[in-house]
Design an enzyme around this catalytic site. Structure first.
Site, mmCIF file in Angstrom:
data_model
loop_
_atom_site.group_PDB
_atom_site.id
_atom_site.type_symbol
_atom_site.label_atom_id
_atom_site.label_comp_id
_atom_site.label_asym_id
_atom_site.label_seq_id
_atom_site.Cartn_x
_atom_site.Cartn_y
_atom_site.Cartn_z
ATOM 1 N N THR A 84 -56.841 96.324 -52.877
ATOM 2 C CA THR A 84 -57.814 95.200 -53.217
ATOM 3 C C THR A 84 -57.549 95.084 -54.448
ATOM 4 O O THR A 84 -56.938 95.592 -55.339
ATOM 5 C CB THR A 84 -59.269 95.316 -52.640
ATOM 6 O OG1 THR A 84 -59.905 94.495 -52.642
ATOM 7 C CG2 THR A 84 -59.736 96.550 -53.537
ATOM 8 N N ALA A 148 -65.950 93.925 -50.897
ATOM 9 C CA ALA A 148 -65.214 95.173 -50.096
ATOM 10 C C ALA A 148 -65.871 96.508 -50.501
ATOM 11 O O ALA A 148 -66.630 96.752 -51.298
ATOM 12 C CB ALA A 148 -63.626 94.946 -50.956
ATOM 13 N N GLY A 150 -64.933 100.746 -49.999
ATOM 14 C CA GLY A 150 -64.107 101.918 -49.776
ATOM 15 C C GLY A 150 -64.635 103.136 -50.419
ATOM 16 O O GLY A 150 -65.058 102.991 -51.641
ATOM 17 N N CYS A 179 -57.324 94.245 -48.485
ATOM 18 C CA CYS A 179 -57.498 95.417 -47.477
ATOM 19 C C CYS A 179 -56.747 95.272 -46.279
ATOM 20 O O CYS A 179 -57.066 95.909 -45.194
ATOM 21 C CB CYS A 179 -59.169 94.968 -47.093
ATOM 22 S SG CYS A 179 -60.327 95.185 -48.692
#
Length: 225
Positions: A84, A148, A150, A179
């Site tokens: 990303t 996003a 993570g 991603c």
């Protein structure tokens, strides 16, 4: 019942490496004395363009060289997910949390981060944001991702977190498959609201959403701690 206290650390606009260094200090602090405090919420806006890859990789050596030629850093990280982008105009939120005092599991932590981003979008006047069922993570408008997520968790302590596009230059995402999701796109608060939305503007509302979702209090701490 007394709510757990999470330390709030706002770094302003800094190089991504500075956020990672502070994350490591907090990880060592929580893992050295487990269960003694809930942890910290680290917030910043990246000062320059950075592509990051997760535990599943996502970039070949040729792709890495091409991205660096554009003037961006490329860093492998220990979080979940694939490649990303992080850069100016993006809110980075790294909750370094001991999940036990907060009564959370890893999956509920990820869901809470998604809920924070959805709530922030609502507070900004965008009620259409939503999380999607597994295996997807993050927050979406239709087929375009605005946030996003993570994370990593070791010995009940989380690291990494979310990246919310406020006024991010979205053309940086065109150089990767964000991603690893083919056929989807990215968007930002500025794109959806059709006005310039800064990171500074959204922080108070994000903090409101974080306290609501995690049922905690936030106390300020100097970024050098």
């Amino acid at each position: 019942m007394l709510q757990p206290a999470v330390r709030l650390v706002w770094l302003s606009q800094v190089p991504y490496a500075e956020l990672l260094a502070l994350q490591q200090r907090w990880l060592r602090r929580l893992q050295a004395e487990p269960g003694t405090e809930a942890g910290a919420l680290l917030l910043c806006e990246p000062a320059g363009p950075v592509y990051t890859t997760g535990l599943r990789g996502g970039l070949t050596s040729e792709e890495t060289a091409r991205l660096r030629a554009l003037g961006a850093e490329v860093l492998p990280l220990g979080r979940g997910g694939l490649a990303t982008f992080h850069g100016p105009g993006q809110l980075l939120c790294h909750p370094i949390l001991d999940l036990r005092p907060l009564g959370l599991r890893l999956r509920t932590h990820v869901a809470a981060l998604e809920a924070c981003a959805v709530r922030l979008c609502e507070l900004q006047g965008l009620p259409g944001a939503r999380a999607r069922p597994p295996p997807y993570t993050g927050v979406w408008f239709g087929e375009r991702k605005i946030c996003a997520i993570g994370v990593r968790c070791g010995r009940h302590v989380t690291s990494h977190g979310l990246a919310l596009n406020c006024s991010t230059d979205l053309t940086w995402f065109e150089h990767i498959v964000p991603c690893g999701l083919v056929g989807t796109g990215v968007t930002s608060l500025s794109e959806e609201l059709q006005r310039h939305v800064t990171v500074d503007e959204v922080i108070p509302r994000f903090l409101e959403a974080f306290k609501e979702t995690y049922k905690c209090t936030l106390t300020s701490e100097d970024s050098s701690s």
